[in-house]
Write a protein that holds these residues in place. Sequence first.
Motif, PDB file in Angstrom:
ATOM      1  N   GLU A  39      -7.912  30.981 -12.109  1.00 52.21           N
ATOM      2  CA  GLU A  39      -7.444  32.269 -11.587  1.00 52.21           C
ATOM      3  C   GLU A  39      -8.600  33.201 -11.233  1.00 52.21           C
ATOM      4  OE1 GLU A  39      -4.268  32.575 -11.026  1.00 52.21           O
ATOM      5  OE2 GLU A  39      -3.860  30.634 -11.989  1.00 52.21           O
ATOM      6  N   LEU A  40      -9.830  32.770 -11.429  1.00 50.86           N
ATOM      7  CA  LEU A  40     -10.983  33.621 -11.140  1.00 50.86           C
ATOM      8  C   LEU A  40     -11.087  33.871  -9.633  1.00 50.86           C
ATOM      9  CD1 LEU A  40     -13.393  34.862 -12.807  1.00 50.86           C
ATOM     10  CD2 LEU A  40     -14.750  32.936 -11.946  1.00 50.86           C
ATOM     11  N   PRO A  41     -11.173  35.148  -9.201  1.00 49.74           N
ATOM     12  CA  PRO A  41     -11.254  35.440  -7.768  1.00 49.74           C
ATOM     13  C   PRO A  41     -12.442  34.731  -7.113  1.00 49.74           C
ATOM     14  CG  PRO A  41     -10.839  37.444  -9.006  1.00 49.74           C
ATOM     15  CD  PRO A  41     -11.154  36.386 -10.010  1.00 49.74           C
ATOM     16  N   LEU A  42     -12.258  34.297  -5.876  1.00 47.56           N
ATOM     17  CA  LEU A  42     -13.288  33.534  -5.173  1.00 47.56           C
ATOM     18  C   LEU A  42     -14.563  34.342  -4.989  1.00 47.56           C
ATOM     19  CD1 LEU A  42     -13.763  30.790  -3.813  1.00 47.56           C
ATOM     20  CD2 LEU A  42     -12.962  31.806  -1.663  1.00 47.56           C
ATOM     21  N   ASP A  43     -14.444  35.661  -4.722  1.00 46.04           N
ATOM     22  CA  ASP A  43     -15.643  36.461  -4.476  1.00 46.04           C
ATOM     23  C   ASP A  43     -16.445  36.722  -5.748  1.00 46.04           C
ATOM     24  OD1 ASP A  43     -13.829  38.103  -5.681  1.00 46.04           O
ATOM     25  OD2 ASP A  43     -14.032  39.771  -4.281  1.00 46.04           O
ATOM     26  N   LEU A  44     -15.853  36.467  -6.916  1.00 43.94           N
ATOM     27  CA  LEU A  44     -16.568  36.664  -8.162  1.00 43.94           C
ATOM     28  C   LEU A  44     -17.265  35.386  -8.634  1.00 43.94           C
ATOM     29  CD1 LEU A  44     -17.123  38.818 -10.319  1.00 43.94           C
ATOM     30  CD2 LEU A  44     -15.065  38.066 -11.510  1.00 43.94           C
ATOM     31  N   GLN A  45     -16.897  34.266  -8.066  1.00 39.33           N
ATOM     32  CA  GLN A  45     -17.439  32.988  -8.520  1.00 39.33           C
ATOM     33  C   GLN A  45     -18.947  32.851  -8.321  1.00 39.33           C
ATOM     34  OE1 GLN A  45     -15.000  29.719  -7.033  1.00 39.33           O
ATOM     35  NE2 GLN A  45     -13.109  30.833  -7.560  1.00 39.33           N
ATOM     36  N   PRO A  46     -19.556  33.350  -7.228  1.00 36.25           N
ATOM     37  CA  PRO A  46     -21.018  33.260  -7.119  1.00 36.25           C
ATOM     38  C   PRO A  46     -21.743  34.023  -8.228  1.00 36.25           C
ATOM     39  CG  PRO A  46     -20.044  33.722  -4.976  1.00 36.25           C
ATOM     40  CD  PRO A  46     -18.961  33.876  -5.981  1.00 36.25           C
ATOM     41  N   ARG A 103      -5.023  23.919 -13.888  1.00 43.06           N
ATOM     42  CA  ARG A 103      -4.956  23.629 -12.466  1.00 43.06           C
ATOM     43  C   ARG A 103      -5.914  22.498 -12.123  1.00 43.06           C
ATOM     44  NH1 ARG A 103      -4.903  29.336  -9.263  1.00 43.06           N
ATOM     45  NH2 ARG A 103      -5.355  27.865  -7.590  1.00 43.06           N
ATOM     46  N   SER A 104      -5.677  21.867 -10.979  1.00 41.43           N
ATOM     47  CA  SER A 104      -6.592  20.844 -10.482  1.00 41.43           C
ATOM     48  C   SER A 104      -7.667  21.547  -9.652  1.00 41.43           C
ATOM     49  CB  SER A 104      -5.840  19.817  -9.620  1.00 41.43           C
ATOM     50  OG  SER A 104      -6.762  18.960  -8.978  1.00 41.43           O
ATOM     51  N   LEU A 105      -8.838  21.717 -10.243  1.00 43.27           N
ATOM     52  CA  LEU A 105      -9.915  22.386  -9.526  1.00 43.27           C
ATOM     53  C   LEU A 105     -10.389  21.567  -8.327  1.00 43.27           C
ATOM     54  CD1 LEU A 105     -12.060  23.917 -12.418  1.00 43.27           C
ATOM     55  CD2 LEU A 105     -10.223  24.955 -11.080  1.00 43.27           C
ATOM     56  N   LYS A 120     -10.268  27.298  -2.483  1.00 38.96           N
ATOM     57  CA  LYS A 120      -9.952  28.308  -3.487  1.00 38.96           C
ATOM     58  C   LYS A 120     -10.935  28.337  -4.643  1.00 38.96           C
ATOM     59  CE  LYS A 120      -4.949  27.941  -2.627  1.00 38.96           C
ATOM     60  NZ  LYS A 120      -3.633  27.617  -3.239  1.00 38.96           N
ATOM     61  N   PHE A 121     -11.799  27.320  -4.716  1.00 32.45           N
ATOM     62  CA  PHE A 121     -12.771  27.273  -5.806  1.00 32.45           C
ATOM     63  C   PHE A 121     -14.061  26.671  -5.286  1.00 32.45           C
ATOM     64  CE2 PHE A 121     -14.616  26.269  -9.931  1.00 32.45           C
ATOM     65  CZ  PHE A 121     -14.143  27.321 -10.719  1.00 32.45           C
ATOM     66  N   ASP A 170     -19.943  24.207  -6.069  1.00 32.96           N
ATOM     67  CA  ASP A 170     -21.162  24.309  -6.876  1.00 32.96           C
ATOM     68  C   ASP A 170     -20.869  24.875  -8.270  1.00 32.96           C
ATOM     69  OD1 ASP A 170     -20.520  26.798  -5.922  1.00 32.96           O
ATOM     70  OD2 ASP A 170     -22.468  27.214  -5.002  1.00 32.96           O
ATOM     71  N   LEU A 171     -19.896  25.785  -8.370  1.00 25.61           N
ATOM     72  CA  LEU A 171     -19.542  26.324  -9.677  1.00 25.61           C
ATOM     73  C   LEU A 171     -18.853  25.248 -10.524  1.00 25.61           C
ATOM     74  CD1 LEU A 171     -19.313  28.633 -11.686  1.00 25.61           C
ATOM     75  CD2 LEU A 171     -17.205  29.357 -10.535  1.00 25.61           C
ATOM     76  N   TYR A 172     -17.981  24.474  -9.896  1.00 25.82           N
ATOM     77  CA  TYR A 172     -17.324  23.388 -10.624  1.00 25.82           C
ATOM     78  C   TYR A 172     -18.353  22.395 -11.150  1.00 25.82           C
ATOM     79  CZ  TYR A 172     -14.727  19.052 -11.347  1.00 25.82           C
ATOM     80  OH  TYR A 172     -14.229  17.893 -11.888  1.00 25.82           O
ATOM     81  N   ALA A 173     -19.323  22.023 -10.310  1.00 23.55           N
ATOM     82  CA  ALA A 173     -20.339  21.063 -10.723  1.00 23.55           C
ATOM     83  C   ALA A 173     -21.154  21.597 -11.891  1.00 23.55           C
ATOM     84  CB  ALA A 173     -21.247  20.725  -9.547  1.00 23.55           C
ATOM     85  N   ARG A 174     -21.376  22.901 -11.929  1.00 25.14           N
ATOM     86  CA  ARG A 174     -22.190  23.484 -12.997  1.00 25.14           C
ATOM     87  C   ARG A 174     -21.407  23.606 -14.297  1.00 25.14           C
ATOM     88  NH1 ARG A 174     -25.296  23.975 -16.098  1.00 25.14           N
ATOM     89  NH2 ARG A 174     -27.159  25.281 -16.308  1.00 25.14           N
ATOM     90  N   LEU A 175     -20.099  23.873 -14.189  1.00 25.05           N
ATOM     91  CA  LEU A 175     -19.303  24.072 -15.399  1.00 25.05           C
ATOM     92  C   LEU A 175     -18.816  22.764 -16.009  1.00 25.05           C
ATOM     93  CD1 LEU A 175     -17.078  27.135 -14.418  1.00 25.05           C
ATOM     94  CD2 LEU A 175     -19.164  27.120 -15.788  1.00 25.05           C
TER      95      LEU A 175
END
Length: 462
Positions: free
Chosen positions: A237-244, A276-278, A286-287, A290-295
């Motif tokens: 549910e994390l907003p896309l613009d906050l992910q970077p 959810r399926s990231l 929606k996600f 690079d953030l998925y790979a790091r987490l």
Amino acid sequence: MPDETVSTERAARICAPPRTARLVVVYPRSLAGAHPLDEAPAVLGRQPGAPGAIVAAHKTVSRQHASIRWDQAAGRHCVADLESRNGTWVDGQAIQALPFYLEDQAVLRFGDVLAVYERRDADLRDTPQVSHEAVPGDSLAVRQLRQAIGRAGPDRSPALILGETGVGKENIAAELHRLSGRQGSLVVINCAALSPQLIESQLFGHTRGAFTGATQEHGGMFRAASGGTLFLDELGELPLDLQPKLLRAVELGEVVAVGSTQRHRVDVRLIAATNRSLVDDIEQGKFRRDLYARLALWEVHVPPLRARRADLIAWIDRLHRAWCAPRSRVSPAPLEFPTAVAEALLRQTWPDNLRGLQRFLHACGIEGERRESDPWPDLLSFGAGAASVAAAIASTQPEAAGARAAPRRPRPRPSREALLATLMANDWSIRATAKHYECERKQITRWLGMYAIAVPERPAES
């Protein structure tokens, strides 16, 4: 040199048995226990027999009730009934002498004894360093889960917990934090519970006057968790613009408060969870990949209840005690279910997992308030299940005072193989087959048409 003879026959396929397979008797509780299965055939019955026999000392179980063996060609275990008095069922379907192949999590019924078949192609020894209080259960799926927790816990790399709603992801995050040995606190934030305008300041902090309502400085969750663990629940549910900004905080170990340019160093281990399926969210934009790979340096997959059915009765007892604790000073006795109800509980899909089970127990009420004449709650309200579940529950409802005894419930519809075996055993007699299944002859005729079975010509039956 004589000519060589080359065989054109195909060699029979031989499949090795799974590294771990077992039959777990779960109900009645007094018979509970796990019985390993391998290539050697096993016979389940009421009395001890040959080595490898599975003993179920219950009055509804025949001396030699059913056999379980490994089929090398099919690569699966199969079960067959040994002309038992009270029958054998797999997932609500009656079986006969022909072998019936078992899938992982199949629910078996021998008379009034219930069991779950489990298999895994891995050596699933338990992980003693992981708390059984935090991650309870003895099913193979939970053992596999504890192995994953035991590997990921001591490391400081980010971890991603994946699982359906209600499977207990926050408890697993707490166990990962405990195993890390970090001295700081476990700080929890639910990304779905905050508005997009607030979540940035909640994570990274804000200065006084940074936005309307910011009357004082706030350090943010990252700084509050410094030296410990930050758990981001509902990460999807994390907003896309906050992910970077989150990616920068994870990679560089620094955060910048809203309304400020000053960087703050933080020593935080990040654990995130989502139902959810990231991977699908990445494909839909929606996600961030690079953030998925790091987490996801560690991924911990939490199985749903339907993948750990051997633990279901124990979970019912655990949640029942927890529900009764604030309402009674007396330690409650375990809930006793009619066999059909216990079987229906095991076969449910439980889409809400532990939350759905809690709702069911809440509907049951504590034992002291429940009378024997009270009907059991409709399981279909707590999870989508097979159509036969409704019939199983209906068959356990008490009769009204003075009502006539209900007719005996017919057996479930047999498989094509079981019907063929019964027909051949009765010399293709429709009347004898109908008597065997306790139904009318026209029902057998309907099954024959459905399965496209041609019956050899016989003298007309009177």
